[in-house]
Design a protein around this motif. Structure first.
Motif, PDB file in Angstrom:
ATOM      1  N   PHE A 128     -16.542  61.812 -85.287  1.00  0.00           N
ATOM      2  CA  PHE A 128     -17.358  60.902 -84.486  1.00  0.00           C
ATOM      3  C   PHE A 128     -18.386  60.167 -85.343  1.00  0.00           C
ATOM      4  CE2 PHE A 128     -21.475  60.371 -82.378  1.00  0.00           C
ATOM      5  CZ  PHE A 128     -21.140  59.379 -81.484  1.00  0.00           C
ATOM      6  N   VAL A 129     -19.037  60.894 -86.244  1.00  0.00           N
ATOM      7  CA  VAL A 129     -20.076  60.282 -87.071  1.00  0.00           C
ATOM      8  C   VAL A 129     -19.483  59.185 -87.950  1.00  0.00           C
ATOM      9  CG1 VAL A 129     -21.706  60.711 -88.944  1.00  0.00           C
ATOM     10  CG2 VAL A 129     -21.540  62.327 -87.058  1.00  0.00           C
ATOM     11  N   VAL A 130     -18.310  59.447 -88.529  1.00  0.00           N
ATOM     12  CA  VAL A 130     -17.672  58.439 -89.369  1.00  0.00           C
ATOM     13  C   VAL A 130     -17.287  57.221 -88.529  1.00  0.00           C
ATOM     14  CG1 VAL A 130     -15.930  58.036 -91.132  1.00  0.00           C
ATOM     15  CG2 VAL A 130     -16.729  60.357 -90.719  1.00  0.00           C
ATOM     16  N   THR A 131     -16.799  57.473 -87.320  1.00  0.00           N
ATOM     17  CA  THR A 131     -16.443  56.381 -86.412  1.00  0.00           C
ATOM     18  C   THR A 131     -17.639  55.483 -86.142  1.00  0.00           C
ATOM     19  OG1 THR A 131     -14.718  57.684 -85.319  1.00  0.00           O
ATOM     20  CG2 THR A 131     -15.637  55.839 -84.081  1.00  0.00           C
ATOM     21  N   GLN A 132     -18.782  56.078 -85.795  1.00  0.00           N
ATOM     22  CA  GLN A 132     -19.969  55.293 -85.467  1.00  0.00           C
ATOM     23  C   GLN A 132     -20.536  54.586 -86.693  1.00  0.00           C
ATOM     24  OE1 GLN A 132     -21.313  55.372 -81.681  1.00  0.00           O
ATOM     25  NE2 GLN A 132     -19.191  55.206 -82.316  1.00  0.00           N
ATOM     26  N   TYR A 133     -20.493  55.248 -87.833  1.00  0.00           N
ATOM     27  CA  TYR A 133     -20.962  54.606 -89.058  1.00  0.00           C
ATOM     28  C   TYR A 133     -20.101  53.384 -89.388  1.00  0.00           C
ATOM     29  CZ  TYR A 133     -22.393  54.004 -93.933  1.00  0.00           C
ATOM     30  OH  TYR A 133     -22.862  53.484 -95.109  1.00  0.00           O
ATOM     31  N   HIS A 134     -18.790  53.552 -89.290  1.00  0.00           N
ATOM     32  CA  HIS A 134     -17.882  52.485 -89.706  1.00  0.00           C
ATOM     33  C   HIS A 134     -18.010  51.259 -88.805  1.00  0.00           C
ATOM     34  CE1 HIS A 134     -13.945  52.257 -92.238  1.00  0.00           C
ATOM     35  NE2 HIS A 134     -14.812  51.310 -92.546  1.00  0.00           N
ATOM     36  N   THR A 135     -18.123  51.459 -87.503  1.00  0.00           N
ATOM     37  CA  THR A 135     -18.303  50.303 -86.616  1.00  0.00           C
ATOM     38  C   THR A 135     -19.688  49.688 -86.791  1.00  0.00           C
ATOM     39  OG1 THR A 135     -18.793  51.879 -84.831  1.00  0.00           O
ATOM     40  CG2 THR A 135     -16.595  50.928 -84.865  1.00  0.00           C
ATOM     41  N   ALA A 147     -19.899  47.641 -79.648  1.00  0.00           N
ATOM     42  CA  ALA A 147     -18.812  48.048 -80.540  1.00  0.00           C
ATOM     43  C   ALA A 147     -18.803  49.559 -80.737  1.00  0.00           C
ATOM     44  CB  ALA A 147     -18.947  47.344 -81.886  1.00  0.00           C
ATOM     45  N   ASN A 148     -19.985  50.134 -80.993  1.00  0.00           N
ATOM     46  CA  ASN A 148     -20.086  51.587 -81.170  1.00  0.00           C
ATOM     47  C   ASN A 148     -19.622  52.325 -79.923  1.00  0.00           C
ATOM     48  OD1 ASN A 148     -21.020  51.511 -83.776  1.00  0.00           O
ATOM     49  ND2 ASN A 148     -23.158  51.840 -83.260  1.00  0.00           N
ATOM     50  N   ALA A 149     -20.120  51.872 -78.774  1.00  0.00           N
ATOM     51  CA  ALA A 149     -19.812  52.568 -77.516  1.00  0.00           C
ATOM     52  C   ALA A 149     -18.338  52.439 -77.150  1.00  0.00           C
ATOM     53  CB  ALA A 149     -20.692  52.016 -76.390  1.00  0.00           C
ATOM     54  N   THR A 150     -17.764  51.258 -77.380  1.00  0.00           N
ATOM     55  CA  THR A 150     -16.355  51.064 -77.027  1.00  0.00           C
ATOM     56  C   THR A 150     -15.439  51.885 -77.924  1.00  0.00           C
ATOM     57  OG1 THR A 150     -16.868  48.807 -76.291  1.00  0.00           O
ATOM     58  CG2 THR A 150     -14.556  49.356 -76.638  1.00  0.00           C
ATOM     59  N   ALA A 151     -15.684  51.838 -79.231  1.00  0.00           N
ATOM     60  CA  ALA A 151     -14.855  52.613 -80.158  1.00  0.00           C
ATOM     61  C   ALA A 151     -14.961  54.104 -79.866  1.00  0.00           C
ATOM     62  CB  ALA A 151     -15.272  52.325 -81.603  1.00  0.00           C
ATOM     63  N   ALA A 152     -16.187  54.578 -79.650  1.00  0.00           N
ATOM     64  CA  ALA A 152     -16.375  56.000 -79.366  1.00  0.00           C
ATOM     65  C   ALA A 152     -15.819  56.363 -77.992  1.00  0.00           C
ATOM     66  CB  ALA A 152     -17.860  56.350 -79.442  1.00  0.00           C
ATOM     67  N   GLY A 153     -16.003  55.463 -77.029  1.00  0.00           N
ATOM     68  CA  GLY A 153     -15.523  55.744 -75.675  1.00  0.00           C
ATOM     69  C   GLY A 153     -14.010  55.828 -75.609  1.00  0.00           C
ATOM     70  N   TRP A 154     -13.338  54.871 -76.226  1.00  0.00           N
ATOM     71  CA  TRP A 154     -11.876  54.906 -76.224  1.00  0.00           C
ATOM     72  C   TRP A 154     -11.363  56.083 -77.041  1.00  0.00           C
ATOM     73  CZ3 TRP A 154     -10.359  49.026 -76.949  1.00  0.00           C
ATOM     74  CH2 TRP A 154     -10.750  48.334 -75.797  1.00  0.00           C
ATOM     75  N   GLY A 155     -12.116  56.447 -78.078  1.00  0.00           N
ATOM     76  CA  GLY A 155     -11.753  57.644 -78.829  1.00  0.00           C
ATOM     77  C   GLY A 155     -11.969  58.906 -78.022  1.00  0.00           C
ATOM     78  N   ASN A 156     -13.139  58.985 -77.371  1.00  0.00           N
ATOM     79  CA  ASN A 156     -13.446  60.141 -76.516  1.00  0.00           C
ATOM     80  C   ASN A 156     -12.440  60.297 -75.383  1.00  0.00           C
ATOM     81  OD1 ASN A 156     -15.652  60.825 -78.003  1.00  0.00           O
ATOM     82  ND2 ASN A 156     -17.158  60.433 -76.412  1.00  0.00           N
ATOM     83  N   MET A 157     -11.835  59.191 -75.002  1.00  0.00           N
ATOM     84  CA  MET A 157     -10.818  59.249 -73.956  1.00  0.00           C
ATOM     85  C   MET A 157      -9.706  60.202 -74.344  1.00  0.00           C
ATOM     86  SD  MET A 157      -8.944  55.993 -72.184  1.00  0.00           S
ATOM     87  CE  MET A 157      -8.149  55.510 -73.726  1.00  0.00           C
ATOM     88  N   GLY A 158      -9.551  60.403 -75.645  1.00  0.00           N
ATOM     89  CA  GLY A 158      -8.575  61.363 -76.116  1.00  0.00           C
ATOM     90  C   GLY A 158      -8.835  62.753 -75.577  1.00  0.00           C
ATOM     91  N   ALA A 293     -18.430  52.519 -72.946  1.00  0.00           N
ATOM     92  CA  ALA A 293     -18.620  51.121 -73.334  1.00  0.00           C
ATOM     93  C   ALA A 293     -19.692  50.455 -72.479  1.00  0.00           C
ATOM     94  CB  ALA A 293     -17.299  50.370 -73.214  1.00  0.00           C
ATOM     95  N   LEU A 294     -19.733  50.786 -71.187  1.00  0.00           N
ATOM     96  CA  LEU A 294     -20.760  50.233 -70.312  1.00  0.00           C
ATOM     97  C   LEU A 294     -22.156  50.595 -70.794  1.00  0.00           C
ATOM     98  CD1 LEU A 294     -19.559  50.664 -66.606  1.00  0.00           C
ATOM     99  CD2 LEU A 294     -19.985  48.528 -67.851  1.00  0.00           C
ATOM    100  N   GLY A 295     -22.313  51.837 -71.272  1.00  0.00           N
ATOM    101  CA  GLY A 295     -23.610  52.247 -71.800  1.00  0.00           C
ATOM    102  C   GLY A 295     -24.027  51.384 -72.973  1.00  0.00           C
ATOM    103  N   GLY A 296     -23.087  51.064 -73.864  1.00  0.00           N
ATOM    104  CA  GLY A 296     -23.396  50.193 -74.986  1.00  0.00           C
ATOM    105  C   GLY A 296     -23.698  48.767 -74.564  1.00  0.00           C
ATOM    106  N   VAL A 297     -22.945  48.264 -73.576  1.00  0.00           N
ATOM    107  CA  VAL A 297     -23.182  46.913 -73.063  1.00  0.00           C
ATOM    108  C   VAL A 297     -24.577  46.804 -72.474  1.00  0.00           C
ATOM    109  CG1 VAL A 297     -22.507  45.242 -71.309  1.00  0.00           C
ATOM    110  CG2 VAL A 297     -20.745  46.394 -72.658  1.00  0.00           C
TER     111      VAL A 297
END
Length: 440
Positions: A128-135, A147-158, A293-297
């Protein structure tokens, strides 16, 4: 560091798979998505594992704690590594090493061996940390929260898909003639192989920044122009980092706790089968398709008008609603209402996740990896503390959830105080603008 010829993306174009920021965005969230299969793939199979290994409630609680405790240290380490060697090599190494215990957990034949494998698998949570850093390094301040929230959210969907799919893989193996004790073991080979493959994909198909990989940039730039990084210990002195540490513990920490216990909760309290309970528990994780993603928006939009204090305020509001929702969920005895209230608190929990990381890039742009690592570790500290409640033989799962709801509401109050303090410290009109140049 700022590279005008390779600017950060100022918008999110989901159909763009060629530009460096968007290609990184897609590979990052897909990789994080499958990390959940490795990290929590065993969770929906725990009723079978419990019977096979003869586990007690206390032992299951310890296993839950083990699955998230090592992630605390892994997130701190990989946050630091992102600052030092970049996210590309960091993520590739994590995926390849993390795949090993996932594939080998099937060798467990006792509580002790299973506990050790579960502990080792927890390292994958640093993804997760690498994901948020990279975005964060790929997108400009006006969209970085989204961008952070969407990438993490779609990942968390896993996490939600895992709870649905792993019981189906298990059922397919049983249907193929394998006994249950064999089927759960062979099931875990699938996510392990996927993670191994993704480790090589990440290395060859991404780069550290829009301008290139860190090693190349540092080689080409004179030492005098190299960006100075703040020390990890100086980052630790910023009290705002620790408030976000608490906040993330109260949202993501509870999310991964629910991922671990949801199937057991619905099996034990509503007498459902493994597949039915897995589907319901999976719905909790599937909320990530839009909620985080909504939280990030919301964070980005409020930040444009009210600055950093507005971002923190919206986080505090979501946390409060999450806490109230958890208390309501814990009080439900009817299955339908339990599902409804679970989805309600899941909405605000995941929006809190997204709102937290719409704040993180604006705390300290020169130590983004360290800040991301510390805050990310807070999520796992929250999960560990919650795990102690679920490990208790004297406290029911319902009572544990109700107490967690109260604690989340208290953390929301702390976040409200930080929003007030931040508003008093800096003009809301210039709060985001003050870090625009540093982050860009």
């Amino acid at each position: 560091m700022s590279q005008p010829q390779f600017p950060k993306a100022t918008r999110i174009n989901l159909v763009d798979f060629t530009s460096v920021p968007m290609r990184t965005f897609h590979i990052t969230w897909i990789t994080f998505f499958f990390c959940f299969f490795g990290w929590f793939g065993i969770a929906p199979l725990m009723p079978v594992v419990r019977e096979d290994l003869g586990l007690s409630k206390g032992q299951i609680g310890n296993i839950i704690i083990a699955s998230v405790s090592i992630t605390i240290f892994a997130r701190l380490l990989f946050g630091w590594l992102c600052d030092k060697i970049g996210p590309r090599i960091s993520y590739s190494a994590l995926l390849i090493l993390g795949s090993i215990p996932v594939m080998l957990i099937g060798l467990s034949n006792s509580y002790e061996s299973f506990l050790l494998f579960r502990l080792a698998i927890g390292v994958i949570g640093a993804s997760f940390v690498v994901t948020q850093y990279h975005t964060s390094v790929m997108f400009a301040p006006n969209v970085v929260g989204t961008a952070n929230a969407t990438a993490a959210g779609w990942g968390n969907m896993g996490g939600g898909v895992t709870l649905m799919v792993m019981p189906l893989i298990f059922a397919a193996l049983v249907g193929a003639g394998y006994a249950a004790p064999e089927a759960w073991r062979y099931s875990m080979i699938v996510p392990g192989v996927v993670l191994l493959i993704l480790g090589f994909v990440y290395y060859f198909c991404t780069q550290d920044t829009p301008a290139g990989n860190l090693a190349e940039i540092r080689k080409d730039l004179p030492a005098a122009t190299a960006e100075k990084k703040e020390s990890f210990w100086k980052t630790c002195q910023d009290y705002r980092v620790w408030v976000l540490f608490l906040a993330y513990g109260a949202c993501f920490g509870i999310e991964i706790t629910i991922d671990n216990i949801a199937t057991l909760y619905f099996v034990d309290n509503f007498h459902l089968g493994l597949k039915e309970a897995g589907l319901i528990a999976g719905a909790f994780g599937m909320m990530n398709i839009f909620a985080r993603a909504l939280g990030g928006v919301f964070g980005d939009r409020v930040g444009k008008r009210y600055g950093l204090s507005g971002r923190i305020f919206i986080l505090a509001l979501f946390l409060l609603l999450e806490g109230l929702g958890i208390m309501l969920f814990a009080s439900m005895d009817v299955l339908v209402w339990a599902i409804v209230t679970m989805l309600v608190f899941a909405l605000f929990l995941k929006m809190s996740n997204g709102a937290t990381y719409s704040v993180v890039p604006f705390i300290n742009a020169k130590a983004m990896g360290s800040v991301s690592g510390i805050v990310g570790a807070g999520g796992n500290v929250g999960a560990v503390l919650a795990g102690f409640l679920f490990a208790s033989e004297s406290i029911s799962y319902r009572d544990s959830l109700f107490m967690i709801g109260i604690v989340v509401a208290l953390v929301a109050a702390v976040a409200f105080l930080l929003a007030v303090a931040q508003r008093a410290a800096i003009s809301p009109v210039t709060a985001d603008a003050a870090v625009q140049e540093a982050v860009a």
